[in-house]
Scaffold this motif. Structure first.
Motif, PDB file in Angstrom:
ATOM      1  N   ILE A   1      -4.810 -12.264 -11.701  1.00 22.78           N
ATOM      2  CA  ILE A   1      -5.718 -11.161 -12.015  1.00 22.78           C
ATOM      3  C   ILE A   1      -6.111 -10.476 -10.717  1.00 22.78           C
ATOM      4  CG2 ILE A   1      -7.962 -10.542 -13.015  1.00 22.78           C
ATOM      5  CD1 ILE A   1      -7.812 -13.324 -14.485  1.00 22.78           C
ATOM      6  N   ASN A   2      -5.986  -9.164 -10.660  1.00 28.11           N
ATOM      7  CA  ASN A   2      -6.464  -8.438  -9.481  1.00 28.11           C
ATOM      8  C   ASN A   2      -7.863  -7.908  -9.771  1.00 28.11           C
ATOM      9  OD1 ASN A   2      -6.962  -6.997  -7.198  1.00 28.11           O
ATOM     10  ND2 ASN A   2      -5.081  -5.773  -7.254  1.00 28.11           N
ATOM     11  N   ALA A   3      -8.863  -8.639  -9.290  1.00 23.64           N
ATOM     12  CA  ALA A   3     -10.265  -8.270  -9.488  1.00 23.64           C
ATOM     13  C   ALA A   3     -10.841  -7.576  -8.258  1.00 23.64           C
ATOM     14  CB  ALA A   3     -11.078  -9.514  -9.822  1.00 23.64           C
ATOM     15  N   SER A   4      -9.982  -7.001  -7.436  1.00 21.75           N
ATOM     16  CA  SER A   4     -10.443  -6.334  -6.215  1.00 21.75           C
ATOM     17  C   SER A   4     -11.233  -5.082  -6.527  1.00 21.75           C
ATOM     18  CB  SER A   4      -9.245  -5.949  -5.347  1.00 21.75           C
ATOM     19  OG  SER A   4      -8.585  -7.093  -4.850  1.00 21.75           O
ATOM     20  N   ALA A   5     -12.017  -4.675  -5.557  1.00 24.61           N
ATOM     21  CA  ALA A   5     -12.694  -3.384  -5.643  1.00 24.61           C
ATOM     22  C   ALA A   5     -11.778  -2.246  -5.219  1.00 24.61           C
ATOM     23  CB  ALA A   5     -13.950  -3.395  -4.771  1.00 24.61           C
ATOM     24  N   MET A   6     -10.958  -2.474  -4.163  1.00 26.63           N
ATOM     25  CA  MET A   6     -10.210  -1.361  -3.573  1.00 26.63           C
ATOM     26  C   MET A   6      -8.793  -1.713  -3.137  1.00 26.63           C
ATOM     27  SD  MET A   6     -12.057   1.428  -3.576  1.00 26.63           S
ATOM     28  CE  MET A   6     -11.269   2.449  -2.341  1.00 26.63           C
ATOM     29  N   THR A   7      -8.304  -2.911  -3.435  1.00 25.35           N
ATOM     30  CA  THR A   7      -7.042  -3.359  -2.852  1.00 25.35           C
ATOM     31  C   THR A   7      -5.979  -3.627  -3.903  1.00 25.35           C
ATOM     32  OG1 THR A   7      -8.283  -4.418  -1.054  1.00 25.35           O
ATOM     33  CG2 THR A   7      -5.965  -5.036  -1.312  1.00 25.35           C
ATOM     34  N   ASN A   8      -4.858  -2.921  -3.786  1.00 29.05           N
ATOM     35  CA  ASN A   8      -3.647  -3.290  -4.513  1.00 29.05           C
ATOM     36  C   ASN A   8      -2.898  -4.311  -3.662  1.00 29.05           C
ATOM     37  OD1 ASN A   8      -4.125  -1.381  -6.588  1.00 29.05           O
ATOM     38  ND2 ASN A   8      -3.203   0.233  -5.369  1.00 29.05           N
ATOM     39  N   PHE A   9      -2.386  -5.360  -4.314  1.00 30.01           N
ATOM     40  CA  PHE A   9      -1.729  -6.443  -3.592  1.00 30.01           C
ATOM     41  C   PHE A   9      -0.245  -6.508  -3.918  1.00 30.01           C
ATOM     42  CE2 PHE A   9      -6.087  -8.288  -3.660  1.00 30.01           C
ATOM     43  CZ  PHE A   9      -6.222  -8.603  -2.317  1.00 30.01           C
ATOM     44  N   ASN A  10       0.541  -6.927  -2.916  1.00 35.11           N
ATOM     45  CA  ASN A  10       1.921  -7.346  -3.137  1.00 35.11           C
ATOM     46  C   ASN A  10       1.939  -8.872  -3.136  1.00 35.11           C
ATOM     47  OD1 ASN A  10       2.889  -4.690  -3.201  1.00 35.11           O
ATOM     48  ND2 ASN A  10       3.071  -4.621  -0.976  1.00 35.11           N
TER      49      ASN A  10
ATOM     50  N   ASP B   1      11.148 -11.662  -7.258  1.00 40.36           N
ATOM     51  CA  ASP B   1      10.678 -12.361  -6.062  1.00 40.36           C
ATOM     52  C   ASP B   1       9.346 -11.823  -5.552  1.00 40.36           C
ATOM     53  OD1 ASP B   1      13.035 -14.073  -5.710  1.00 40.36           O
ATOM     54  OD2 ASP B   1      14.081 -12.201  -5.258  1.00 40.36           O
ATOM     55  N   GLU B   2       8.990 -10.613  -5.961  1.00 38.91           N
ATOM     56  CA  GLU B   2       7.732 -10.024  -5.524  1.00 38.91           C
ATOM     57  C   GLU B   2       7.345  -8.926  -6.493  1.00 38.91           C
ATOM     58  OE1 GLU B   2       5.548  -8.601  -1.358  1.00 38.91           O
ATOM     59  OE2 GLU B   2       7.735  -8.840  -1.416  1.00 38.91           O
ATOM     60  N   PHE B   3       6.036  -8.716  -6.654  1.00 38.21           N
ATOM     61  CA  PHE B   3       5.571  -7.601  -7.464  1.00 38.21           C
ATOM     62  C   PHE B   3       4.276  -7.069  -6.874  1.00 38.21           C
ATOM     63  CE2 PHE B   3       3.739 -11.384  -9.461  1.00 38.21           C
ATOM     64  CZ  PHE B   3       2.409 -11.037  -9.631  1.00 38.21           C
ATOM     65  N   GLN B   4       4.016  -5.810  -7.193  1.00 35.10           N
ATOM     66  CA  GLN B   4       2.734  -5.213  -6.807  1.00 35.10           C
ATOM     67  C   GLN B   4       1.807  -5.251  -8.011  1.00 35.10           C
ATOM     68  OE1 GLN B   4       1.481  -0.764  -5.570  1.00 35.10           O
ATOM     69  NE2 GLN B   4       2.576  -1.896  -3.969  1.00 35.10           N
ATOM     70  N   ILE B   5       0.583  -5.717  -7.790  1.00 36.24           N
ATOM     71  CA  ILE B   5      -0.408  -5.767  -8.847  1.00 36.24           C
ATOM     72  C   ILE B   5      -1.520  -4.800  -8.494  1.00 36.24           C
ATOM     73  CG2 ILE B   5      -1.489  -7.830  -7.828  1.00 36.24           C
ATOM     74  CD1 ILE B   5      -2.248  -8.664 -10.724  1.00 36.24           C
ATOM     75  N   GLY B   6      -1.652  -3.751  -9.305  1.00 39.08           N
ATOM     76  CA  GLY B   6      -2.706  -2.782  -9.091  1.00 39.08           C
ATOM     77  C   GLY B   6      -4.059  -3.386  -9.428  1.00 39.08           C
ATOM     78  N   ILE B   7      -5.103  -2.798  -8.884  1.00 41.75           N
ATOM     79  CA  ILE B   7      -6.449  -3.246  -9.207  1.00 41.75           C
ATOM     80  C   ILE B   7      -6.628  -3.215 -10.724  1.00 41.75           C
ATOM     81  CG2 ILE B   7      -8.910  -2.768  -8.894  1.00 41.75           C
ATOM     82  CD1 ILE B   7      -8.023  -1.224  -6.315  1.00 41.75           C
TER      83      ILE B   7
END
Length: 579
Positions: A270-279, A303-309
């Motif tokens: 789960i991406n519960a960030s305020a401002m950060t998209n993660f790889n 092998d990798e994915f980007q998870i938006g906020i």
């Protein structure tokens, strides 16, 4: 209401039970008082109590005031079952109004938890009881929709078990709650960004980078400078102030999830960030994506994915060796990362990889995907020249009202993408050139066929607009505070919505109260989502069945973009809306 049947004690339950102590140690904030699921340290049942209050948070040698729920940060894990009914009593012990929004849950709009749209909010000292049936299964989360309390710790995970057999086979699971945290109050962060949009960008190009050939060449720098654009402007708030977290822990705290070699381990990310998209990646360990935004998808290995906020991804990994594996969530601008560990026993530590070179934006990120067109200036369009001259007559004018009907031009709209392209099959920002598999939206297909295959009866374009230098954000050039008209739908109408990103950074766009089908090519199995990350200079479309009556929030889930105005109200009414 009848009680739900108890679960049989199978091998999976035994494994979960055996890991309960380790989970309780790993998630001290997730073992709050109340009815507990012994296997998960979760709040569960038909009645749940949450208390919002002042707290304190520390990581990596830094500490500051935080907002706690039931005495902990992050908030407790809530575990529900599809088909049950739940009453969640939320008491506000802060000195300011608060709220909780149940992100991705389908419920009556009065229970959605957005002050000023679906309910008044929860005043200091008051208790509000959220009552709703649980109509779905999957991985979700909850967070405040008041002020910027979400950035200060008011967020937590929700896991909903299916009423019937789970289509995903796994032996063990771990919840992976990603977040960013700064000891600087979020209102202060926003103030600094309004003073200078690149305040936290410490990765600008340098003379040393030019001489070493790591950055743009001199000619490209001059061209980008003429356009008043910065190819390193990828994230507003960066690792210069943020610590990145897994389940409330930084790299030094080393959150650890256990496994036995050969097990199928489900990671609910789960991406519960305020401002950060993660790889996200696990070096040396392939991931099989089985769910996105709580909706089952046909398994796809990557092998990798980007998870938006605000997005969620469930993946299956199968560690074969009794050694620690690193779980890496790296900010998309690569200004920082967090390492957690999957290991056969507590105390093991996976290596921390070096941060990869920060990416640079290109022409496609400006909505100028001209292909092999000879544009002059070394392939860079000079926006300091008149638009028709700069673009050789091939593209629409910049800052011209005729470019985008319905967009209010003004100081809050610095640019419009001249040639936005559908980027659902593109590798996301920062992952364009890595030498391994990268998930794209085009790889996602719903596990079961979509039920509403009616063609849309109308289409709607919505522009994501900004003046990044002035830190002004909006939809169609209008901020919510400027009296933006609601986006109106008729109940059960079918609409194709196209989001056009006129900015140079990705935006995770969330619609409350609904799922929609992301248009990727096959209507029967287009993936169902509640949040989509629109790549810079690009566009994407989704088909929406407006099946939830009421007033709903629709916004960018970058907290400060929403707070600055990138938000609208969606209304769904019987017999109203566009013809």
């Amino acid at each position: 209401m009848t009680d739900l049947p108890s679960l049989p004690l199978d091998r999976r339950s035994l494994i979960r039970g055996g890991a309960a102590l380790a989970l309780a140690q790993a998630f001290p904030g997730w073992a709050a008082t109340g009815t507990q699921d012994a296997a998960q340290g979760a709040l569960s049942g038909e009645t749940i109590a949450l208390s919002i209050g002042d707290g304190h948070f520390a990581t990596g040698g830094r500490s500051a005031h935080a907002i706690s729920v039931n005495g902990g940060t992050p908030a407790p894990l809530i575990r529900l079952r599809e088909g049950q009914y739940v009453n969640i009593a939320v008491t506000n012990r802060l000195k300011e109004d608060s709220s909780i929004h149940w992100h991705g849950l389908i419920l009556p709009f009065q229970m959605d938890g957005v002050p000023g749209i679906s309910f008044p909010g929860i005043m200091p000292g008051e208790t509000f009881i959220y009552r709703f049936p649980v109509r779905q299964a999957g991985t979700y989360w909850y967070h405040s929709h008041s002020g910027m309390q979400e950035a200060m710790g008011l967020y937590g995970p929700i896991i909903i078990d299916p009423a019937g057999p789970d289509p995903v086979a796994y032996d063990r699971e771990h919840v992976i709650l990603l977040a960013d945290w700064s000891p600087v109050h979020p209102h202060r962060l926003l103030q600094r960004l309004k003073q200078m949009g690149g305040y936290y960008n410490m990765q600008r190009q340098t003379l040393a980078g030019l001489l070493a050939g790591k950055d743009q060449g001199l000619k490209d720098r001059i061209d980008w400078g003429a356009m008043r654009m910065d190819p390193t402007d990828i994230s507003d708030v960066t690792g210069a102030t943020y610590s990145y977290l897994v389940n409330g822990m930084g790299t030094a705290e080393n959150w650890t999830g256990l496994f036995a070699p050969g097990e199928r381990v489900r990671l609910r990310i789960i991406n519960a960030s305020a401002m950060t998209n993660f790889n996200v990646r696990l070096p040396g360990l392939p991931m099989t994506v089985v769910q996105c935004d709580g909706q089952d998808v046909q398994p796809v290995e990557t092998d990798e994915f980007q998870i938006g906020i605000a997005e969620t991804y469930d993946v299956i990994v199968q560690p074969g060796e009794a050694k620690p594996y690193a779980l890496i969530a790296e900010a998309i601008d690569r200004s920082g990362l967090v390492r957690a560990t999957l290991a056969p026993q507590l105390g093991m530590v996976a290596p921390v990889p070096a941060r990869r070179a920060r990416p640079l934006l290109g022409m496609k990120d400006m909505g100028m995907d001209m292909g092999g067109m000879d544009m002059g200036h070394g392939g860079v369009i000079d926006l300091s020249q008149p638009a028709n001259d700069a673009m050789s007559g091939h593209a629409m004018k910049m800052r011209d009202k005729s470019v985008a009907p319905g967009v209010k031009m003004g100081p809050g709209v610095a640019t419009l993408s001249p040639m936005p392209a559908d980027r659902t099959a593109d590798r996301p920002t920062g992952l364009e050139h890595v030498d391994h598999r990268v998930l794209t939206y085009a790889d996602l297909r719903s596990l079961t066929p979509n039920t509403d295959l009616r063609p849309p009866t109308r289409s709607l374009d919505i522009h994501l607009t900004a003046n990044m230098e002035r830190y002004m954000w909006s939809f169609d050039g209008v901020k919510l505070s400027e009296g933006a008209e609601p986006i109106a739908f008729r109940h059960m109408e079918r609409v194709r919505v196209t989001l056009i990103n006129d900015t140079m950074m990705p935006h995770p766009i969330h619609l409350h109260g609904h799922f929609f089908e992301l248009v990727t090519g096959e209507a029967t199995h287009n993936p169902r989502k509640h949040t989509v990350n629109v790549l810079p200079g690009g566009k994407l479309s989704f088909d929406l069945t407006a099946d939830a009556l009421g007033d709903w929030a629709f916004h960018c889930h970058m907290l400060m973009h929403m707070h600055a105005g990138m938000m609208r109200v969606v209304t769904v009414r019987h017999g109203e809306g566009a013809a």
